[in-house]
Design a protein around this motif. Structure first.
Motif: not given
Length: 355
Positions: A273, A306-307, A309-310, A313, A326-327, A330, A340, A342-343
């Motif tokens: 992250v 983004i991938n 990060c997903m 998570l 993190t939220q 983002l 983003v 989606s994360c």
């Protein structure tokens, strides 16, 4: 003028074509009458006049001179002529007294090259690969080529001793010379023999250092801007500028993806992250090109981050404080890429579990 004498030479000259018109009647030929046989037209002429025989002196000169080539050329005649010359030199006589025949080496010398070619016609190797039947298991042995030229001898490999001498220097100096794979294998063997050490290693294991990764991204980003034109009269975001920087953009994207995959494989999810936010700032700093298809590298970098990060998570068990931080970060990245969201939704679902 005809009959005039020049004062220099005193000769009489005339026009070059003065008498030609008077002789034109004599030069006419009737081509409609083919001449078939001179003997029929002039039967009274002797045969020696129509085909004169050479004199004895001329015959003697022709016999002493070089032999003339045949009228019709044939490759067999030339091959036979050349083979007789070589056979007198290479091929020894069969029944020569006072000589012993040399030992046979497996292939008998032939008198002509033609016979040597026909000798191995049945075992001739096809030159085109489509004529070779590779389904036959004996094909490599069947078409094995033995070259008369000796190849390079195989490199002699020295036998290494199974027992390696123990390193007596400082341990930190010795570990610097090992590759990451060697270090991993060494620690794995030690933990298998001493399970109690594994817990201590887990407690003392630090988080991955992202400084070398950031330095490499910074270096590749500087190469992108160095490749752009420096003149104020030219644009730095048009198609010619992109063509100059496309190679450096591809190198930057490749490095970013490889570093992220290395962290994913190590399963340091919190470091993944941190790397996402670190690399995102460098991707955002790359040029935005006038032609939209040229921004494909930029979009692919954002999508790869983004991938990452997903994945962190979903597979990582991050605590509540890390998810909230993190939220918040983002939320600032939505302007660069809409994916983003989606994360953010995934983090909101995880935070519901802590309530």
């Amino acid at each position: 003028m005809e009959g005039a004498a020049t004062p220099e030479t005193g000769r009489r000259t005339r026009a070059a074509l003065a008498e030609i018109p008077t002789r034109l009647d004599r030069l006419r030929v009737t081509p409609l009458q083919p001449v078939t046989n001179l003997r029929e037209l002039s039967p009274a002429l002797p045969p020696s006049y129509l085909s004169p025989a050479p004199s004895p002196d001329e015959l003697c000169i022709q016999q002493r001179g070089r032999k003339r080539q045949p009228v019709t050329w044939s490759p067999d005649i030339d091959t036979k002529r050349n083979s007789t010359f070589h056979s007198t030199i290479r091929t020894p006589p069969k029944n020569s007294p006072g000589r012993t025949s040399p030992p046979k080496l497996g292939v008998t010398l032939r008198s002509t090259p033609r016979k040597r070619l026909l000798l191995g016609e049945t075992e001739r190797i096809p030159l085109t690969p489509e004529k070779i039947d590779f389904s036959d298991l004996s094909t490599p042995q069947k078409f094995k080529i033995t070259s008369p030229i000796k190849g390079t001898p195989p490199i002699k490999r020295f036998r290494l001793d199974k027992t390696v001498e123990e390193f007596r220097g400082p341990i930190d100096v010795a570990l610097k010379g090992l590759s990451p794979t060697q270090l991993v294998n060494m620690i794995k063997r030690i933990t298998q023999h001493h399970p109690e050490i594994e817990q201590e290693i887990r407690r003392e294991m630090p988080t991955p250092d992202l400084t070398p990764l950031e330095e490499k991204l910074s270096y590749l980003k500087s190469n992108i801007f160095k490749s752009l034109p420096t003149s104020r009269l030219t644009s730095k975001t048009d198609s010619p500028a992109f063509s100059r920087a496309s190679t450096h953009l591809a190198a930057f994207k490749k490095c970013l993806i490889e570093q992220g995959k290395t962290l994913i494989d190590s399963q340091h999810w919190e470091s993944v992250v941190k790397y996402v936010f670190l690399a995102w700032s460098y991707v955002r700093a790359t040029p935005v090109w006038d032609n939209q298809p040229h921004n494909a590298h930029r979009k692919q970098c954002f999508k790869a981050l983004i991938n990452f990060c997903m994945t962190s998570l979903k597979k990582g068990s991050l605590n509540k404080d890390v998810l909230i931080d993190t939220q918040d970060k983002l939320q600032d990245l939505v302007a660069d890429s809409e994916e983003v969201q989606s994360c953010i939704k995934l983090i909101q679902g995880r935070l519901q579990d802590y309530l």
